[in-house]
Motif scaffolding. Structure first.
Motif, PDB file in Angstrom:
ATOM      1  N   ALA A 134       7.187  29.555  78.836  1.00 30.41           N
ATOM      2  CA  ALA A 134       5.854  30.142  78.956  1.00 30.41           C
ATOM      3  C   ALA A 134       5.778  31.503  78.272  1.00 30.41           C
ATOM      4  O   ALA A 134       4.778  31.841  77.642  1.00 30.41           O
ATOM      5  CB  ALA A 134       5.476  30.255  80.427  1.00 30.41           C
ATOM      6  N   ALA A 135       6.848  32.272  78.358  1.00 30.44           N
ATOM      7  CA  ALA A 135       6.821  33.630  77.820  1.00 30.44           C
ATOM      8  C   ALA A 135       6.839  33.638  76.295  1.00 30.44           C
ATOM      9  O   ALA A 135       6.532  34.648  75.679  1.00 30.44           O
ATOM     10  CB  ALA A 135       8.021  34.398  78.356  1.00 30.44           C
ATOM     11  N   GLN A 136       7.193  32.523  75.690  1.00 27.14           N
ATOM     12  CA  GLN A 136       7.419  32.543  74.248  1.00 27.14           C
ATOM     13  C   GLN A 136       6.286  31.952  73.432  1.00 27.14           C
ATOM     14  O   GLN A 136       6.396  31.857  72.210  1.00 27.14           O
ATOM     15  CB  GLN A 136       8.677  31.732  73.923  1.00 27.14           C
ATOM     16  CG  GLN A 136       9.933  32.314  74.526  1.00 27.14           C
ATOM     17  CD  GLN A 136      11.097  31.389  74.254  1.00 27.14           C
ATOM     18  OE1 GLN A 136      11.437  31.129  73.117  1.00 27.14           O
ATOM     19  NE2 GLN A 136      11.703  30.872  75.299  1.00 27.14           N
ATOM     20  N   VAL A 137       5.236  31.509  74.073  1.00 28.99           N
ATOM     21  CA  VAL A 137       4.230  30.778  73.317  1.00 28.99           C
ATOM     22  C   VAL A 137       2.828  31.070  73.860  1.00 28.99           C
ATOM     23  O   VAL A 137       2.666  31.336  75.052  1.00 28.99           O
ATOM     24  CB  VAL A 137       4.561  29.258  73.372  1.00 28.99           C
ATOM     25  CG1 VAL A 137       4.311  28.675  74.733  1.00 28.99           C
ATOM     26  CG2 VAL A 137       3.850  28.470  72.297  1.00 28.99           C
ATOM     27  N   ARG A 138       1.858  31.080  72.954  1.00 34.00           N
ATOM     28  CA  ARG A 138       0.472  31.241  73.349  1.00 34.00           C
ATOM     29  C   ARG A 138      -0.064  29.852  73.693  1.00 34.00           C
ATOM     30  O   ARG A 138       0.278  28.879  73.024  1.00 34.00           O
ATOM     31  CB  ARG A 138      -0.294  31.784  72.155  1.00 34.00           C
ATOM     32  CG  ARG A 138      -1.513  32.566  72.467  1.00 34.00           C
ATOM     33  CD  ARG A 138      -1.805  33.406  71.232  1.00 34.00           C
ATOM     34  NE  ARG A 138      -2.783  32.714  70.402  1.00 34.00           N
ATOM     35  CZ  ARG A 138      -4.090  32.996  70.422  1.00 34.00           C
ATOM     36  NH1 ARG A 138      -4.551  33.931  71.220  1.00 34.00           N
ATOM     37  NH2 ARG A 138      -4.924  32.358  69.643  1.00 34.00           N
ATOM     38  N   VAL A 139      -0.859  29.774  74.737  1.00 32.30           N
ATOM     39  CA  VAL A 139      -1.371  28.456  75.136  1.00 32.30           C
ATOM     40  C   VAL A 139      -2.886  28.516  75.236  1.00 32.30           C
ATOM     41  O   VAL A 139      -3.438  29.439  75.838  1.00 32.30           O
ATOM     42  CB  VAL A 139      -0.770  28.040  76.507  1.00 32.30           C
ATOM     43  CG1 VAL A 139      -1.370  26.726  76.979  1.00 32.30           C
ATOM     44  CG2 VAL A 139       0.741  27.911  76.403  1.00 32.30           C
ATOM     45  N   VAL A 194      -1.123  21.351  84.567  1.00 28.13           N
ATOM     46  CA  VAL A 194      -0.499  21.397  83.243  1.00 28.13           C
ATOM     47  C   VAL A 194      -0.690  22.794  82.643  1.00 28.13           C
ATOM     48  O   VAL A 194       0.257  23.433  82.179  1.00 28.13           O
ATOM     49  CB  VAL A 194      -1.107  20.321  82.316  1.00 28.13           C
ATOM     50  CG1 VAL A 194      -0.576  20.464  80.902  1.00 28.13           C
ATOM     51  CG2 VAL A 194      -0.802  18.933  82.850  1.00 28.13           C
ATOM     52  N   GLU A 195      -1.923  23.278  82.711  1.00 31.66           N
ATOM     53  CA  GLU A 195      -2.227  24.601  82.174  1.00 31.66           C
ATOM     54  C   GLU A 195      -1.502  25.675  82.992  1.00 31.66           C
ATOM     55  O   GLU A 195      -0.962  26.640  82.446  1.00 31.66           O
ATOM     56  CB  GLU A 195      -3.739  24.790  82.273  1.00 31.66           C
ATOM     57  CG  GLU A 195      -4.290  25.759  81.317  1.00 31.66           C
ATOM     58  CD  GLU A 195      -5.796  25.908  81.521  1.00 31.66           C
ATOM     59  OE1 GLU A 195      -6.446  24.980  82.056  1.00 31.66           O
ATOM     60  OE2 GLU A 195      -6.300  26.973  81.149  1.00 31.66           O
ATOM     61  N   ALA A 196      -1.506  25.473  84.305  1.00 27.17           N
ATOM     62  CA  ALA A 196      -0.915  26.464  85.202  1.00 27.17           C
ATOM     63  C   ALA A 196       0.586  26.651  84.939  1.00 27.17           C
ATOM     64  O   ALA A 196       1.133  27.717  85.174  1.00 27.17           O
ATOM     65  CB  ALA A 196      -1.140  26.055  86.655  1.00 27.17           C
ATOM     66  N   TRP A 197       1.224  25.596  84.428  1.00 26.45           N
ATOM     67  CA  TRP A 197       2.665  25.670  84.159  1.00 26.45           C
ATOM     68  C   TRP A 197       3.009  26.823  83.213  1.00 26.45           C
ATOM     69  O   TRP A 197       4.064  27.435  83.289  1.00 26.45           O
ATOM     70  CB  TRP A 197       3.146  24.335  83.565  1.00 26.45           C
ATOM     71  CG  TRP A 197       4.561  24.371  83.115  1.00 26.45           C
ATOM     72  CD1 TRP A 197       5.027  24.401  81.832  1.00 26.45           C
ATOM     73  CD2 TRP A 197       5.732  24.407  83.948  1.00 26.45           C
ATOM     74  NE1 TRP A 197       6.395  24.436  81.814  1.00 26.45           N
ATOM     75  CE2 TRP A 197       6.849  24.441  83.100  1.00 26.45           C
ATOM     76  CE3 TRP A 197       5.925  24.408  85.330  1.00 26.45           C
ATOM     77  CZ2 TRP A 197       8.151  24.482  83.581  1.00 26.45           C
ATOM     78  CZ3 TRP A 197       7.219  24.445  85.805  1.00 26.45           C
ATOM     79  CH2 TRP A 197       8.319  24.482  84.940  1.00 26.45           C
ATOM     80  N   PHE A 198       2.075  27.157  82.336  1.00 26.08           N
ATOM     81  CA  PHE A 198       2.347  28.183  81.329  1.00 26.08           C
ATOM     82  C   PHE A 198       1.910  29.582  81.776  1.00 26.08           C
ATOM     83  O   PHE A 198       2.092  30.542  81.039  1.00 26.08           O
ATOM     84  CB  PHE A 198       1.651  27.817  80.011  1.00 26.08           C
ATOM     85  CG  PHE A 198       2.215  26.559  79.405  1.00 26.08           C
ATOM     86  CD1 PHE A 198       3.400  26.591  78.688  1.00 26.08           C
ATOM     87  CD2 PHE A 198       1.573  25.341  79.573  1.00 26.08           C
ATOM     88  CE1 PHE A 198       3.932  25.434  78.141  1.00 26.08           C
ATOM     89  CE2 PHE A 198       2.100  24.176  79.023  1.00 26.08           C
ATOM     90  CZ  PHE A 198       3.282  24.228  78.311  1.00 26.08           C
ATOM     91  N   ARG A 199       1.283  29.660  82.946  1.00 24.49           N
ATOM     92  CA  ARG A 199       0.850  30.981  83.418  1.00 24.49           C
ATOM     93  C   ARG A 199       1.978  31.670  84.164  1.00 24.49           C
ATOM     94  O   ARG A 199       2.826  31.010  84.755  1.00 24.49           O
ATOM     95  CB  ARG A 199      -0.343  30.829  84.363  1.00 24.49           C
ATOM     96  CG  ARG A 199      -1.628  30.673  83.587  1.00 24.49           C
ATOM     97  CD  ARG A 199      -2.814  30.898  84.491  1.00 24.49           C
ATOM     98  NE  ARG A 199      -3.761  29.816  84.280  1.00 24.49           N
ATOM     99  CZ  ARG A 199      -4.089  28.884  85.147  1.00 24.49           C
ATOM    100  NH1 ARG A 199      -3.565  28.899  86.369  1.00 24.49           N
ATOM    101  NH2 ARG A 199      -4.936  27.954  84.853  1.00 24.49           N
ATOM    102  N   PRO A 200       1.973  33.017  84.177  1.00 21.44           N
ATOM    103  CA  PRO A 200       2.993  33.712  84.962  1.00 21.44           C
ATOM    104  C   PRO A 200       2.863  33.336  86.443  1.00 21.44           C
ATOM    105  O   PRO A 200       1.780  32.989  86.902  1.00 21.44           O
ATOM    106  CB  PRO A 200       2.652  35.195  84.764  1.00 21.44           C
ATOM    107  CG  PRO A 200       1.740  35.251  83.591  1.00 21.44           C
ATOM    108  CD  PRO A 200       1.049  33.933  83.498  1.00 21.44           C
ATOM    109  N   ALA A 201       3.985  33.394  87.158  1.00 23.52           N
ATOM    110  CA  ALA A 201       3.971  33.071  88.593  1.00 23.52           C
ATOM    111  C   ALA A 201       4.491  34.298  89.346  1.00 23.52           C
ATOM    112  O   ALA A 201       5.644  34.320  89.795  1.00 23.52           O
ATOM    113  CB  ALA A 201       4.850  31.850  88.849  1.00 23.52           C
ATOM    114  N   PRO A 202       3.639  35.349  89.475  1.00 20.94           N
ATOM    115  CA  PRO A 202       4.143  36.636  89.979  1.00 20.94           C
ATOM    116  C   PRO A 202       4.783  36.550  91.366  1.00 20.94           C
ATOM    117  O   PRO A 202       5.809  37.183  91.607  1.00 20.94           O
ATOM    118  CB  PRO A 202       2.902  37.538  90.003  1.00 20.94           C
ATOM    119  CG  PRO A 202       1.754  36.710  89.556  1.00 20.94           C
ATOM    120  CD  PRO A 202       2.226  35.388  89.085  1.00 20.94           C
TER     121      PRO A 202
END
Ligand code: G1P
Length: 290
Positions: A96-101, A66-74
């Motif tokens: 993900a790019a638009q919000v702080r988590v 769930v947390e990983a969904w919001f991290r960048p996926a380089p």
């Protein structure tokens, strides 16, 4: 006096997802797809579209995806760039790019009220939104945005309401109060009453705007229905003080918390997609009679 802006939304995502076992053995239920996006993403996108700047995920061990969904996926992003798939790149980066988590761990499964209380250190002393990822709402204006607009007039707590068939009251928090147009002045709430004991068929669905005072109330809320600390019970105390209003919001809500509900939502959303609708209609028309 104008009310403060709501910056943060709490998303309780710590549940075990037992209704979807074995799929949820190592895929959090919030990550199950509705067509091709996880349920979580619909709800996070709704919050972002309504101007929420920070999501507070109340999570549990084993739900790292769930947390990983919001991290960048380089790696994925680089691969898509090489393939020239900028269309998919935007999809992958969008919310993900638009919000702080930020995340906080709920170490015991003690109910929705307890999950919200667990977010207290990250929310602080300001009003906040709560979105339940099981309730996916399709609407022109984001449902939580409708609630925030209504809340700006009234303050206190604002809950999203929908009328449900009377035989389904035992699945929801049910309100009593007076309705004028699309607003309810809520005088009481009860968690999942049997139809015979339900004060109405006006149900709370998973969108709330809450004042920080709710945390103190939750601290004092004893276990209720199912032995869990219920958000509904804390809201009932606030309602007794005249501080809870409800909004009969505009939009279609899907309960993706059960396999049948997830199927229903999937079919409805797929039928709205020009790339999928013709094929799906054909499949449905050709289904053998049962
Ligand atoms: C929770 C709340 C309930 C509310 C419902 C909306 O129940 O406790 O009051 O009506 O969400 O979806 P849950 O569905 O998590 O059991």
């Amino acid at each position: 006096m104008p009310l403060a802006h709501v910056h943060k939304a709490v998303l309780p995502v710590a549940g075990l997802g037992t209704r979807f076992l074995p799929a949820t053995r190592n895929v959090p239920k919030e990550m199950l797809p509705l067509v091709d996006r996880p349920c979580l993403d619909y709800v996070a996108a709704e919050a972002v579209a309504a101007g929420i700047e920070e999501l507070v995920l109340v999570t549990a061990e084993g739900k790292e995806a769930v947390e990983a969904w919001f991290r960048p996926a380089p790696h994925l992003e680089a691969a898509l760039e090489r393939l020239g798939r900028s269309d998919l790149l935007d999809e992958v980066r969008r919310v993900a790019a638009q919000v702080r988590v930020r995340t906080v761990l709920q170490t015991e499964a003690r109910g929705l009220g307890h999950a919200v209380l667990t977010a207290r250190p990250l929310v602080g002393d300001e009003p906040f939104a709560v979105l339940l990822a099981d309730d996916v709402i399709v609407s022109e204006q984001p449902a939580i945005g409708q609630l925030l607009d209504a809340w700006r007039d009234s303050g206190g707590a604002m809950v999203a309401l929908q009328r449900v068939p009377p035989e389904e009251t035992s699945r929801y928090g049910i309100c009593s109060g007076t309705i004028e147009q699309n607003r309810m002045r809520v005088t009481g709430l009860v968690e999942k009453p049997e139809p015979a004991r339900a004060p109405s068929n006006v149900a709370v669905v998973g969108r709330y705007v809450l004042p920080p005072e709710v945390f103190d109330l939750l601290e004092r809320t004893p276990p209720g229905r199912g032995g869990e600390i219920q958000l509904t019970d804390a809201l009932a105390v606030l309602a007794g003080r005249g501080a809870v209003q409800g909004l009969l919001f505009e939009g279609e809500r899907f309960d993706t918390g059960t396999p049948l509900g997830l199927l229903e939502a999937t079919l409805h959303l797929a039928l709205r997609r020009p790339d999928l609708a013709p094929g799906l209609r054909r499949i449905l028309a050709e289904l053998p009679p049962v």
